[in-house]
Design a protein around this motif. Structure first.
Motif: not given
Length: 390
Positions: A43-47, A83-85, A129-130
């Motif tokens: 829940g903390l990693l949504g973006d 988020h996948f990243t 990430a980039v």
């Protein structure tokens, strides 16, 4: 026979040298996982904002895992909404930014490698990430999610699906030192050992064999030792390829890293070799199962690029600061067991480890071990919560 015994002797000496550090690292990880639920992490990693990726790296480092378990857990987080990243950042950190890896690197190779681990790891995550922002298409990501949602099982899938954390009632200390907290800690501790044991044993045996049987002249020529510029350019490029072909990942590749460093690979090459633990051939096949062939190829290319850049970054920074250590300071343990600080530390840490194993066996641990390699259904408790017995 004498050559085999020599290799086994080196492997045994390495095992004794790093035992207490492994116990320390997995114990700290077990404490964290005993009080933090995986659904909370997702829940903390949504973006993929910088703040979220920083949090993903911190949570990954705190929940130390073997490479197979980290890959399975990353997919689990992705399926739960991460988020996948961010899931990939968590995966990288949970194998490459962990306490036990840093301690073992300091013991065998020098504190500079520990510092390089904690500097190079974030560099790798930023580069990845980039690359994801620039190259990862919505179509490929959608296909990967559809494939992930099919739930095909891979190695350690059952382990990733388990959640043995205690209910969120009371303070951190109260939950940790409760009977349930003790049981949960023991379950995570033993299961992490079970997850890594195969790779650790394989890595120690390979490192022992290479140290005993491969002459230094071979490594010196292969890594362009004696040609400083060529070695610095070649090391980060070839290090990950050696890792991919070695089939050894996580903590298991550190003993081989010591051998390669003594053999002449560059400083950045060692770091790149260690960071490539998530690219070994069996894990690439798991990526294919989890996300599809196109995404597996995408992860191979982008992870490799990120690893190489991280290798060059630490080579450049540490070289400019004059912090690259001498190879003479690296240690390939060969003396076996003797009455020194390592032995006393091992005894001190083996006692609480034995207590945790005893608790694990008395509270349904054997059944949980049988479920580790299965899918999420196998890992779920009878009530469907995914929490093991207490």
């Amino acid at each position: 026979m004498s050559a085999i015994l020599h290799a086994l002797s080196i492997a045994g000496s390495m095992t004794w040298e790093i035992t207490w550090a492994l116990i320390l690292g997995f114990a700290l990880s077990a404490v964290v996982q005993a009080v933090v639920r995986k659904s909370t992490v997702a829940g903390l990693l949504g973006d993929d904002r910088p703040r979220t990726l920083t949090l993903a790296a911190a949570l990954g480092a705190a929940s130390s895992s073997c490479s197979y378990a980290a890959v399975a857990l990353a997919r689990s987080l992705f399926r739960k909404g991460a988020h996948f990243t961010a899931a990939m950042a968590f995966e990288i950190a949970s194998t490459n930014l962990v306490v036990e890896l840093g301690v073992i690197l300091a013991l065998l190779m020098g504190w500079q490698f520990t510092a390089a681990e904690f500097i190079g790891g974030p560099v790798m995550i930023v580069v990845l990430a980039v690359l994801f922002r620039l190259l990862l298409s919505d179509r490929l990501l959608r296909q990967a999610r559809e494939q992930a949602d099919r739930g095909l099982a891979g190695s350690m899938e059952g382990h990733a699906a388990m959640d043995v954390s205690v209910p969120r009632e009371g303070s951190f200390a109260r939950r940790l030192f409760s009977a349930e907290g003790y049981t949960s800690t023991s379950h995570v501790f033993v299961m992490e050992w079970a997850a890594i044991l195969r790779d650790l044993v394989l890595g120690l045996l390979i490192a022992g064999a290479v140290a005993a049987w491969v002459p230094d002249s071979f490594w010196s020529a292969f890594f362009f030792d004696g040609h400083p510029l060529a070695a610095k350019v070649w090391g980060p490029l070839i290090g990950p390829l050696v890792a991919i072909a070695s089939f050894v990942c996580s903590i298991g590749n550190v003993p081989l890293a010591v051998v390669l460093w003594k053999g002449g690979i560059s400083f950045g090459g060692v770091v790149a070799f260690i960071f490539a633990d998530l690219l070994i051939l069996p894990i690439l096949n798991i990526y294919r199962k989890y996300y599809g062939a196109r995404m597996a190829l995408f992860l191979l290319v982008t992870f490799y690029a990120a690893v190489v850049v991280a290798g060059y970054a630490v080579e450049t920074v540490f070289g400019a600061l004059g912090l690259i250590p001498s190879r003479a300071t690296a240690t390939i343990p060969m003396s076996g067991v003797s009455w020194n600080y390592t032995t006393w530390l091992n005894i001190a840490f083996l006692l609480p480890a034995a207590a945790l194993v005893h608790r694990f066996l008395r509270t349904g641990g054997r059944a949980m071990l049988r479920m580790m390699g299965g899918g999420p259904e196998a890992a779920a408790a009878p009530d469907g919560s995914g929490r093991g017995p207490h």
